[in-house]
Scaffold this active site. Structure first.
Site, PDB file in Angstrom:
ATOM      1  N   CYS A  81      69.201  50.383  55.566  1.00 25.20           N
ATOM      2  CA  CYS A  81      69.023  49.309  56.549  1.00 25.20           C
ATOM      3  C   CYS A  81      70.124  49.227  57.605  1.00 25.20           C
ATOM      4  CB  CYS A  81      68.870  47.985  55.824  1.00 25.20           C
ATOM      5  SG  CYS A  81      67.522  48.046  54.628  1.00 25.20           S
ATOM      6  N   HIS A 119      68.536  43.393  61.386  1.00 21.58           N
ATOM      7  CA  HIS A 119      67.694  44.003  60.362  1.00 21.58           C
ATOM      8  C   HIS A 119      66.846  42.911  59.715  1.00 21.58           C
ATOM      9  CE1 HIS A 119      66.170  46.011  56.946  1.00 21.58           C
ATOM     10  NE2 HIS A 119      66.889  45.293  56.108  1.00 21.58           N
ATOM     11  N   ASN A 164      59.333  45.382  55.269  1.00 20.69           N
ATOM     12  CA  ASN A 164      60.720  45.786  55.523  1.00 20.69           C
ATOM     13  C   ASN A 164      60.743  47.270  55.900  1.00 20.69           C
ATOM     14  OD1 ASN A 164      63.413  46.628  55.348  1.00 20.69           O
ATOM     15  ND2 ASN A 164      63.884  45.140  53.757  1.00 20.69           N
TER      16      ASN A 164
END
Lengths: 94, 358
Positions: free
Chosen positions: B122, B268, B299
């Site tokens: 991420c 993020h 995600n």
């Protein structure tokens, strides 16, 4: 505003979905942080923020850097949580 | 790392391709053994609605190749001027060689193009972007940065905690020399937290075995093997709340900007509550902090920042000059941020993967 009742009401709402036996009869010793998973803790934070907004008419951020830290979380018991919320409200008032 | 700044380097194109299957959380109840109460909790706390995932025969590189081809088809960017291809992923095509090298050939980039992979999650877009800016700063004309993941590579098939959150995406971004104000970067790592987000077995330290591949019921109620991704949600939550607000503040201070100077804070897309809390701590108006990506697309790991721009900010990015703050944080533990300027870049709405592109 009775903070203890705010917490108990929030926990009751959270447990409607969680259905955790340990949360059905909460005492001052109930280890909240151990009983709640991360989603449950997040759910409790959201419920508390919503209740505090209704009661106080403003947003109080309940999460902090220690919210989900096993050693230092204010979510250990309803006693520690009550003290923490009182401190947050006091802090946000200044 | 100390803070680093660059002048006259900018992103000029950004395209994101997502998996072609849209799955609603409701439709996954049987797969994950979710009861109505758990679905309600996921919808309430994380706002999960849908996610876009790739078919079983699609790799992250396929999504990125489609994104990159779209850039070359719709802009005047000359492939021959791409001097490096950097691919940030945790889901490479093969254990070896680097997937970026195969992508160089698939995209018809010149053999004079350097190509390599970076293994990050991420925080990966920030790290990849910093690397690309550094290469352009050292003299390269244009760099193609590809980021993303196809999550079936590491998210347990029956893991009801993690897998319903994940979406598949691959972005392609062009970084080049162009007149632009200074950009500012900061990168961080803290390996002491590596166990909070980890695939525990299957590497050299803890080799794969018959046992490590068997999914079993865990204390948190999920079913996963030791070769699936594990996340300690509580620790990761703390990590994000603790690290991201100071990171943005220090970047703004380094850049000499106030919050008002930033058009968007693109972070993020971990979960909406984390993003709301970060926005609140930064005292930033909520409309400047997009947070819907995870709820609609899932995600997207290293593609979540470009995924948010293509998914929700395509119009302002294509038509305006913007100053943005970005931050990525996650596995490692690793985090980083940047303050950048964009100048009406090519950034179409998110694409869905089509097999013809393979």
């Amino acid at each position: 505003m009775n903070l203890r009742n705010v917490i108990l009401d929030a926990l009751k709402t959270v447990n409607e979905d969680l259905q955790c036996e340990a949360l059905e009869h909460i005492s001052e010793q109930t280890p909240l942080f151990e009983v709640l998973d991360s989603l449950g803790t997040l759910d409790l934070i959201l419920e508390l923020e919503s209740s505090l907004r209704n009661e106080l008419g403003r947003y109080i951020a309940v999460a902090n850097e220690q919210s989900m830290n096993r050693k230092e979380t204010p979510f250990k018991t309803i006693v520690t949580l009550e003290a923490y919320l009182a401190e947050r409200i006091e802090h946000e008032s200044h | 790392m100390s803070h680093i700044s660059f002048s006259n380097i900018a992103i000029t194109a950004m395209v994101t391709t997502v998996g072609d299957q849209i799955i609603a959380l409701e439709d996954e109840k049987e797969r994950f053994g979710l009861d109505d109460e758990t679905v309600a909790r996921l919808q309430k706390t994380i706002g999960l609605k849908t996610r876009y995932i790739a078919q079983d025969d699609v790799c992250t590189s396929d999504l990125c190749v489609q994104s990159a081809k779209n850039i070359f088809e719709h802009t005047a960017i000359n492939k021959e001027e791409i001097e490096a291809l950097i691919f940030v992923t945790q889901s490479a095509d093969y254990k070896a060689p680097s997937t970026a090298i195969i992508m160089q050939d698939r995209l018809g980039l010149p053999k004079s193009c350097a190509a390599f992979d970076i293994n990050l999650g991420c925080s990966g877009f920030i790290y990849g972007l910093f690397t690309a800016f550094s290469y352009v700063n050292s003299g390269m004309k244009k760099v193609l940065l590809c980021v993303g993941d196809v999550n079936r590579h590491f998210a347990g098939e029956k893991d009801k905690i993690l897998t319903p959150l994940m979406g598949d995406a691959g972005s392609a971004i062009i970084i080049e020399q162009t007149p632009s104000a200074q950009s500012f970067f900061a990168l961080y790592s803290d390996g002491s937290g590596y166990q909070h987000l980890i695939i525990p077995k299957g590497g050299l330290r803890e080799p794969s075995s018959e046992q490590s591949r068997i999914p079993t019921l865990r204390d948190d109620g999920s079913i996963r093997s030791d070769e699936d991704l594990f996340m300690d949600g509580k620790e990761v939550f703390n990590f994000a709340i603790k690290t991201v607000p100071p990171l943005i503040k220090e970047l703004l201070e380094y850049a000499g900007y106030e919050n008002d100077a930033i058009d968007y804070f693109v972070l993020h897309q971990a979960n909406p509550y984390i993003l709301k809390t970060i926005a609140s701590r930064l005292k930033v108006s909520p409309e400047k902090v997009p947070l819907e990506t995870g709820q609609i697309y899932g995600n997207q790991n290293s593609a979540s920042i470009p995924g948010t721009i293509n998914g929700f900010l395509s119009e302002p990015f294509q038509t305006s000059d913007l100053t943005i703050a970005i931050a990525g944080f996650g596995i490692g533990l690793s985090w980083g941020g940047a303050v950048l300027h964009t100048h009406a870049i090519y950034a179409p709405k998110t694409l869905r993967y089509t097999k013809d592109e393979r």
